[in-house]
Structures are given as structure tokens and as C-alpha cells.
Design a protein around this motif. Structure first.
Motif, PDB file in Angstrom:
ATOM      1  N   GLN A 137     -12.266  15.110   8.956  1.00 32.51           N
ATOM      2  CA  GLN A 137     -12.802  14.434  10.143  1.00 32.51           C
ATOM      3  C   GLN A 137     -14.175  14.967  10.551  1.00 32.51           C
ATOM      4  O   GLN A 137     -14.709  14.585  11.571  1.00 32.51           O
ATOM      5  CB  GLN A 137     -11.826  14.520  11.316  1.00 32.51           C
ATOM      6  CG  GLN A 137     -11.744  15.862  12.026  1.00 32.51           C
ATOM      7  CD  GLN A 137     -10.812  16.858  11.339  1.00 32.51           C
ATOM      8  OE1 GLN A 137     -10.353  16.612  10.238  1.00 32.51           O
ATOM      9  NE2 GLN A 137     -10.540  17.970  11.985  1.00 32.51           N
TER      10      GLN A 137
ATOM     11  N   PRO B 110     -10.953   9.598   9.648  1.00 37.86           N
ATOM     12  CA  PRO B 110     -10.005   9.907  10.719  1.00 37.86           C
ATOM     13  C   PRO B 110      -9.322  11.254  10.453  1.00 37.86           C
ATOM     14  O   PRO B 110      -9.068  11.599   9.298  1.00 37.86           O
ATOM     15  CB  PRO B 110      -8.972   8.766  10.646  1.00 37.86           C
ATOM     16  CG  PRO B 110      -9.630   7.675   9.874  1.00 37.86           C
ATOM     17  CD  PRO B 110     -10.596   8.355   8.946  1.00 37.86           C
ATOM     18  N   ALA B 111      -8.998  12.004  11.499  1.00 38.56           N
ATOM     19  CA  ALA B 111      -8.345  13.307  11.363  1.00 38.56           C
ATOM     20  C   ALA B 111      -6.949  13.167  10.774  1.00 38.56           C
ATOM     21  O   ALA B 111      -6.317  12.118  10.875  1.00 38.56           O
ATOM     22  CB  ALA B 111      -8.268  13.990  12.730  1.00 38.56           C
ATOM     23  N   GLY B 112      -6.473  14.258  10.155  1.00 39.00           N
ATOM     24  CA  GLY B 112      -5.102  14.278   9.658  1.00 39.00           C
ATOM     25  C   GLY B 112      -4.987  14.682   8.197  1.00 39.00           C
ATOM     26  O   GLY B 112      -3.961  14.447   7.558  1.00 39.00           O
TER      27      GLY B 112
ATOM     28  N   PRO C 103     -13.077  15.713  15.784  1.00 35.37           N
ATOM     29  CA  PRO C 103     -13.326  14.466  15.079  1.00 35.37           C
ATOM     30  C   PRO C 103     -14.672  13.864  15.462  1.00 35.37           C
ATOM     31  O   PRO C 103     -15.054  13.888  16.623  1.00 35.37           O
ATOM     32  CB  PRO C 103     -12.171  13.564  15.516  1.00 35.37           C
ATOM     33  CG  PRO C 103     -11.067  14.500  15.906  1.00 35.37           C
ATOM     34  CD  PRO C 103     -11.760  15.717  16.438  1.00 35.37           C
ATOM     35  N   SER C 104     -15.383  13.383  14.449  1.00 37.10           N
ATOM     36  CA  SER C 104     -16.715  12.861  14.675  1.00 37.10           C
ATOM     37  C   SER C 104     -16.764  11.387  14.292  1.00 37.10           C
ATOM     38  O   SER C 104     -15.749  10.768  13.998  1.00 37.10           O
ATOM     39  CB  SER C 104     -17.731  13.677  13.877  1.00 37.10           C
ATOM     40  OG  SER C 104     -19.040  13.379  14.302  1.00 37.10           O
TER      41      SER C 104
ATOM     42  N   LEU D  31     -17.184   8.019  12.355  1.00 38.07           N
ATOM     43  CA  LEU D  31     -16.755   7.623  11.011  1.00 38.07           C
ATOM     44  C   LEU D  31     -17.961   7.326  10.134  1.00 38.07           C
ATOM     45  O   LEU D  31     -18.973   6.812  10.612  1.00 38.07           O
ATOM     46  CB  LEU D  31     -15.892   6.355  11.069  1.00 38.07           C
ATOM     47  CG  LEU D  31     -14.548   6.442  11.776  1.00 38.07           C
ATOM     48  CD1 LEU D  31     -13.797   5.116  11.630  1.00 38.07           C
ATOM     49  CD2 LEU D  31     -13.696   7.591  11.261  1.00 38.07           C
TER      50      LEU D  31
END
Lengths: 357, 357
Positions: B186, B192-194, B9-10, B12
Motif C-alpha cells: 500500500q 490497496p492494503a492487505g 495507505p497512499s 493508488l
């Protein structure tokens, strides 16, 4: 007063928007899933859940993307040939169907929508898994804990897998009598959708290992052994819904602070006043007649040709009822009774149903 | 100035916190996934993505929970026996491993970390799928579009599946030369991840149908036919990460407003100034030597025994470098160059690397 009684995705627990604000402010939304900070969140969520639900130490908690995924992973990891299902609605039937899609020799006992099961049903001794939907979200039928608990004795060799999607955190399961439960967070935990929680014991782990040793496929990144290997480090196999896991950890903290007994009592109070008004009502009635099968957490009202009118009546004062499921949409409304739904919201709901003619 | 250059994840994209605020305010976080409002969000996300990336109408866009899931679903739905993989790092190798875990007769051609592939490699004519990782996030190697495009001619019967996890939206793929691409949000989309996004054409759909007609399993709720059946209604098979899909739809709108050509130019500018300072640096250098293999979106610096010192030097001024991957953590740093990373952040990064001795 506004309230959303749809049974899921449902109303957020009142603390969630604040937790989300903190998550964005503190960079949780960009947090790497191999960092120490993420491991702490994972640990807080899983250990908090064990404390809240009374899950013993021989169980493990893993994260999936939905309960639908957990249906699939359960069959993949726990069944070689023979799953058995109790079916009394759309969701319990979908769990059964998933087994068939995976090529299993699935069997079921089925009763009409709105009913529970006779305890005297014989489940064949050789089924590897018994799938039980504790709370049928489509119809508002809940099975008794006694019913769930009696299979350990009648079927000691079967894994007992309980779909508790729309009932947890309310029920107090006896974890010595079941092998796996699962739920998704957008129902009883009042969180945004996108996360399923899978609780399994060591018997489940052993079954997955047995399948692997026989050369059977148990999936890839979300196989039970791969889950456990990562969970030992408080990590997930893949980049997960980090924000979802964080928000779950925070709501679990809030639930622990409130106390599970207080949550259970409030749930029972809210269910009691809604069933009472439905029982006494001139034009509405509870869809589920058998008292012992009436769900505390998803309450279905038989509204007949008044369905649209009562829906609009409630909506006009800010109360959003959930539609009936599928074809029942025309004649029923569903009311979720989750921790996110306050006593005040339920009292307002009951008042306005009472006034409806 | 603060910046997070971890490759995912990086950081936003700058508009995301505001979009999330609106989502919580407007009840997107409790929105039912069978509502008209959700269908509009689904449609906006998928049609926006097609416009942004230039995806033709014979392709479909489906949502999974991660790119890891899409590795699994790709093999399940597109391969009976023989997948073939190009492996030059940890992620391309994991795609290959997923096939083996699913019992396939997986083969690969492998080169050392940090390198691309010779176009003259012969891929057997009978492989059903060719898995190509466009951008190896572990090492910062990017494969040329010419390399990807030449398989349509050499292997007309194989499905060409491109992992573009850490490169999209930058690359301008020729969709007549590939059958499937996928990414997770992400990374290049600054979310956001997911959530994973899976783009497949009708050849992929036909292959899944062919497998089903032969009685082969293609999974359950996330099989290609079940995805399509739901996507035709702008719905998902299961309760998805609704918030994630909403935020994606909003960021895609933002990217469209900015313009994909502006995003591509900025990406190239930022990559150029970082590679330039690394090339000229006394103690640091680009890990990937071959110019044509240097990724524009994940730039890896060989830092040797200075790794910790440069990491701390950057951190002291608010710039968070990404660790090297796995064992390379001790001697490398990785810098994501996504649309979320501004020119100003890259200029500050380049300045402070230049000053480092």
C-alpha cells in the motif's frame, strides 16, 4: 445460468462487485487505518456481525488474515500446554497439527472421514482448550449444536473453540456454551479471500493475560491483549485489509436487511433439495450417510467413477462443482450452499443432477 | 487536480482500478488458491518482482498479510537469541519491540528522530540478525546503501534484514550484501492494503532449518520451510489475499513496461523539486537536515505552528498532505513520493507550497 459451487474461495455474494466499485470510487482503497472513517467501517463491521450472528456483549471481534492464522493465534493465546481436538477431516486435523508445531502437548479423538463423534467421548478435564470443527469442509460433516453445547457441562474449565469457517452465518450458536468462534470471509459471506474473523469472549482474554503473567509468549501484534487495546478504538494493530473489512461491513448490512432467518430458511431449502436428489439418484449418493452429520452448507456427493463425467456435464451448462478434497478428488464432488448461492442456481443444479445418468 | 500524499495507505497507482474491474469481471475474486490459474498469478507476481527489483535467483519471495507480520516472522525464523536493531523512529523501534515480545535478547543502537547512523557504530559480532529500516516512514530518514552494504564485511555471520516498507521499488539494493528485504504493497506499489512481500535468501532458509533442528519454534503455516514448500508449487500455505496478489502482479507488469530506471528518475525529480522549495521557503523547512539522510520517498516538512494552515491551504486545492507521525502531527506534514504520485501532482504541490506564506 452460471454458478460456482466450489466451497471456498466461492462465488461472490451478488452485491459485492457494486460495493467494490463504490470502495474504489470513494477512496476506501487508500484510506488510512488510523482515520475516523476507518474506525466507522470497523465499528459497522463488528457491530453488524454481532447483530447478525447474535453475539453477546461479552465477546469481542478481531480481524486476522485467514482462518489458518486464527488456528495459530488461538493456540498461542489460549493454551499453555494442553489443547484437545476433535478430528474428522483434513481441516480439523490441521488445527490439531498447528498445536503440535507450536510445541504443545496436543491430543485428539479421531474418527473416519465422513463421520461425526459420539457424545460419550470423554474429554480429559485438564485440557485448556477443546477445538471443534463445526463443519469439516473437506468431507461435508457438520457437528450438531447439542454436541458442541454439552462441553460446557462436562469440561467447565476448558475453553471451547469452534471453527465455523464454512458454516457461518447459517448456524445459530448458543454463545453461553462456547468461548470462541472464527470463520473466513471467502466462504459463507461471499467475499474475496484475505480476511479471517475471530470472535472471543472475556474468558479467552483472561487466559491470554494469565499466560502473559506466567511469562509465556502469546505472539506480538496479533496477541489478544494487543487486539483488544486497538479494537477499543475501533482500530486494528497493523495496517489491515481495509478493503476486505469494508466489503464485509457492506455484506453484513445486506444480510441484516434480508434477515438471518430468511438466510437460514433458504439454506435449509437448498440443502434439502440437493440431498433429496442425491438420496434418490441411481448413480450418485451423499458421502455423509448419518443424517444428523450431513452439512447444510457443504454438501459432498459420492460420484465414484462417474466423477469426471458429472463434473463435465454440469460444467457444460455453466455449473461449476467443487472438486472433492485431496485424494477424494477422484470420486467426490463438493457443493457449497452459501447465501451467495441462489435458490434458482440450486434448482438448476438439482435438475441437471436429476437428468444425469 | 486532486492527490493524496499520505505515506500509506497512499494513492493508488492509476492502473489499479482498471485491474480490479477485470479481476471482478473474470472471477479472480472467487479463484481457488490451489488452481493452475492461481499458480500462474503467483508466478507472474514473484518473477515480475524479481525482474523489477533485480533480485537474484538464490532469493525466494513469499506473501504475508502485512509488513508487521513480516517483522514477527523474521524474528521467529531468523533469530534464536540475539537480534540487533538500528532505531531512529517509531517503525524501526516497533521491529525492535517485536523481538522483545518474542522473548529475544534484543539490543539496539538508537539515535534521535530525524537522524541517520554513524557508520563507525560497532555491531556485536555474535548478533544473529541486524534489522535495518531503510526508510523510516515516521520521520523521512533514509539510510544510504553504503551504510547497509558495509555490514556484510563487519558482521559476516549476521543475517542482514532490511525493512524497505516505504522505499521500494525506488532503491537499487545490492542483494549480495543483504539477506532479506520486505515491504507492504500500500506504499510504493500503489495498491490497496492487505499484503506484505517478504524476500529471503538461502542463508535465511538455512537459519530457519537450523532453529528447527535445535527444536526451536519458527511458527506454523508462515514458517520459512512451509512457505518454500508451497512456493515451489507457486502456491501459498493458506488461502491468501488472492485479489491483492493479482493486483500486485498487474502493477509489477505496468512498472516493468514503464521501466525501473524511469521510475527512479521520476522519483528523484519529484523529491528534488519538493526539497528545493522547502529549503528556500520562508516558513517551512525539511525536517531532516543531513542531506544524505533525506528520504526520496517520504518527505517530511517542518511546519511548526503553520501546520494546520498549510494543511488546509493544500486541501482547499485538492492536495491531501499526510499528517506528521504521532506527536509530530502538530508540527509536521509528510509527503509520500511513490510511483503513483505523478510529476504533475508534485509540480502542483510545489507551486502551492511556494505561494504559501
Amino acid at each position: 445460468m452460471t454458478a460456482n459451487f466450489a466451497p471456498g474461495p466461492s462465488q461472490l455474494y451478488f452485491t459485492v462487485p457494486d460495493h467494490a466499485r463504490v470502495a474504489f470510487r470513494d477512496g476506501i482503497t487508500s484510506l488510512g487505518h488510523r482515520t475516523r472513517e476507518f474506525e466507522k467501517i470497523f465499528q459497522s463491521a463488528t457491530e453488524g456481525l454481532k447483530e447478525l450472528l447474535g453475539v453477546p456483549s461479552n465477546f469481542h471481534i478481531f480481524f486476522a488474515s485467514s482462518a489458518t492464522e486464527i488456528w495459530e493465534r488461538s493456540i498461542q493465546n489460549l493454551v499453555d500446554e494442553k489443547p484437545f481436538h476433535f478430528v474428522n477431516g483434513a481441516f480439523s486435523n490441521r488445527f490439531y497439527e498447528i498445536g503440535k508445531l507450536l510445541g504443545k502437548n496436543s491430543t485428539k479423538v479421531e474418527v473416519a472421514f465422513g463421520h461425526g463423534f459420539d457424545e460419550k467421548v470423554n474429554v480429559p478435564a485438564d485440557v485448556e482448550m477443546i477445538g471443534i470443527t463445526h463443519n469439516e469442509t473437506s468431507t461435508g460433516v457438520s457437528l450438531s449444536l447439542d454436541f458442541i453445547n454439552h462441553f460446557r457441562k462436562t469440561n467447565p474449565n476448558s475453553l471451547i473453540v469452534v471453527d465455523a469457517v464454512s458454516s457461518l452465518p447459517y448456524p445459530e450458536f448458543d454463545y453461553s456454551k462456547i468461548d470462541s468462534i472464527f470463520f473466513s470471509v471467502q466462504k459463507g459471506f461471499g467475499l474475496p479471500a484475505g480476511l479471517g474473523v475471530w470472535v472471543v469472549n472475556d474468558r479467552c482474554m483472561a487466559k491470554a493475560e494469565e499466560l502473559i503473567s506466567k511469562g509465556k509468549g502469546v505472539g506480538t501484534y496479533h496477541s489478544l491483549p494487543f487486539y483488544l487495546q486497538n479494537a477499543k478504538k475501533h482500530q486494528t494493530p497493523e495496517t489491515p485489509n481495509v478493503l476486505g473489512i469494508y466489503l464485509l461491513s457492506k455484506v453484513v448490512e445486506d444480510f441484516l436487511r434480508k434477515g438471518i432467518q430468511a438466510i437460514r430458511k433458504e439454506t435449509e431449502y437448498k440443502a434439502a433439495i440437493l440431498y433429496q436428489v442425491l438420496e434418490k439418484h441411481e448413480v450418485l449418493s451423499p458421502f455423509v450417510i448419518e443424517k444428523q452429520s450431513q452439512s447444510k452448507t457443504v454438501i459432498v456427493a459420492q460420484c465414484g467413477d462417474r466423477t469426471d463425467r458429472i463434473y463435465e456435464h454440469l460444467k457444460s451448462i455453466g455449473l461449476h462443482a467443487g472438486d472433492g478434497y485431496g485424494v477424494l478428488k477422484k470420486i467426490q464432488l463438493r457443493f457449497a450452499n452459501f447465501p451467495a448461492h441462489s435458490k434458482e442456481q440450486f434448482e438448476a443444479l438439482v435438475d441437471s443432477i436429476e437428468r444425469f445418468r
